[in-house]
Design a protein around this motif. Sequence first.
Motif, PDB file in Angstrom:
ATOM      1  N   ALA A 187       9.435  60.781 -15.367  1.00  0.00           N
ATOM      2  CA  ALA A 187       9.705  60.402 -16.758  1.00  0.00           C
ATOM      3  C   ALA A 187      11.113  59.843 -16.900  1.00  0.00           C
ATOM      4  CB  ALA A 187       9.529  61.614 -17.675  1.00  0.00           C
ATOM      5  N   LYS A 206       3.712  61.934 -18.094  1.00  0.00           N
ATOM      6  CA  LYS A 206       5.158  61.714 -18.221  1.00  0.00           C
ATOM      7  C   LYS A 206       5.529  60.247 -17.985  1.00  0.00           C
ATOM      8  CE  LYS A 206       6.493  65.964 -19.046  1.00  0.00           C
ATOM      9  NZ  LYS A 206       7.203  66.323 -20.291  1.00  0.00           N
ATOM     10  N   SER A 247      16.691  63.416 -18.999  1.00  0.00           N
ATOM     11  CA  SER A 247      15.559  64.061 -18.323  1.00  0.00           C
ATOM     12  C   SER A 247      15.999  64.745 -17.036  1.00  0.00           C
ATOM     13  CB  SER A 247      14.475  63.028 -18.003  1.00  0.00           C
ATOM     14  OG  SER A 247      13.880  62.540 -19.174  1.00  0.00           O
ATOM     15  N   ALA A 306       7.201  65.692 -12.476  1.00  0.00           N
ATOM     16  CA  ALA A 306       6.824  64.991 -13.710  1.00  0.00           C
ATOM     17  C   ALA A 306       8.060  64.554 -14.496  1.00  0.00           C
ATOM     18  CB  ALA A 306       5.935  65.890 -14.572  1.00  0.00           C
ATOM     19  N   GLU A 307       9.052  65.449 -14.604  1.00  0.00           N
ATOM     20  CA  GLU A 307      10.268  65.114 -15.354  1.00  0.00           C
ATOM     21  C   GLU A 307      11.085  64.036 -14.656  1.00  0.00           C
ATOM     22  OE1 GLU A 307      11.333  65.760 -18.307  1.00  0.00           O
ATOM     23  OE2 GLU A 307       9.658  67.070 -18.799  1.00  0.00           O
ATOM     24  N   LYS A 348       5.062  58.443 -21.114  1.00  0.00           N
ATOM     25  CA  LYS A 348       6.185  58.710 -22.022  1.00  0.00           C
ATOM     26  C   LYS A 348       7.394  57.862 -21.650  1.00  0.00           C
ATOM     27  CE  LYS A 348       8.825  62.494 -24.092  1.00  0.00           C
ATOM     28  NZ  LYS A 348       9.006  63.954 -24.173  1.00  0.00           N
ATOM     29  N   SER A 391      -0.714  58.358 -21.481  1.00  0.00           N
ATOM     30  CA  SER A 391      -0.598  59.781 -21.827  1.00  0.00           C
ATOM     31  C   SER A 391      -1.906  60.321 -22.395  1.00  0.00           C
ATOM     32  CB  SER A 391       0.537  59.984 -22.848  1.00  0.00           C
ATOM     33  OG  SER A 391       1.784  59.709 -22.268  1.00  0.00           O
TER      34      SER A 391
END
Length: 387
Positions: free
Chosen positions: A54, A106, A344, A50-51, A109, A82
Amino acid sequence: MKYITKTVWVLSLVSLFTDTASEMLYPVIPIYLKSIGFTVVLIGVLEGIAEAIAGLSKGYFGKLSDVTGKRVPFVQFGYALSGISRPLMVIFINPLWVIFTRALDKFGKGIRTGARDAILSDEATPETKGKIFGFHRSMDTFGAVLGPSLALLYLYFYPENYKTLFFIAFIPGLFAVTASFFIKDNKPREIHVKTRIGLLSFLKYWKEAPSDYRKLTIGLLTFTLFNSSDVFLLLKAKESGLSDTMVIAVYIVYNLVYALFAFPLGILADKISLKKMYLFGLIIFTIVYFGMGLSHNPYIMITMFLLYGVYSAATEGVSKAWISNISEKKNTATAIGTYTAFQSVLTMIASSLAGVLWFQFGASVTFLVTGTVTLLVILYISVVVKK
């Protein structure tokens, strides 16, 4: 407050609603995932994927926003993705579906971050950047106070009824999406010559960026590489003897301090300079990490969390305001997107490093190493970064 335009108010409310929804689920997601069979390793993989998504999307969509000359569509679509991802997560319990919905959150975002911060920058002058970004961070963080508080209240009356909470979190998310339609692109922007935008095309900006941008981001990203997840602070608080309820309460109070101080410290930053305010924040961070590394007293832990809220208030909004001030207006979303993309990825690495240090040498060494590196970053920014 005369500097806070209608657009800034609306964006800040959108962020407040969104953070209320996401932070409502922050303490619940790991518990829910374990309840449907996720191991700690799989949870780590999920958050890592997920990170990474992102990070890449922040850079790509920041660049795309600048190239197309559009801001608002990225903001609206990002918040919408989101918002819809939260109830979708509990419809099926298949691991691939859960990974997909978490990544969708993510991804949303990533789509909105660069464009949103560019709008905030456009609504400010170089002399009011601290105020504008500080106000936005303040409103955003009030959501981080409301969210966990509402979750605790709900779970008090309906313990372990996690699924319903995901659907409840959709409500503030819907408010956020609705409010985003009151934002307008006020000024036509320069549209660059049509070029193909690759997934990593934002990386080219690093070579094209002003030298002041590169010097600043090297300092900021070095700090990021050792600034691990707040989960480690919560683990240290728990290790010092605080109960589960007290740990959650301390986290809520930390966010409250952050929310209360972000705007006034943003105002002060405009008066004394963004650089001085950011360095002040890093000094507070160093005190917190040395304090946590050298003490096991639960009262000191609580005090350190209060100070940690001041650190966040002094740095989060200020860093983006600072970046927007030293980058060209036409590249604002790219500049912020590139920085947050690297941020990130390095945050992931930082948490992995902290985990290894904690496992091999214990909590104290983990915090003392981070505090020491932060002192070096303070020295670097003081000497090398001029603006």
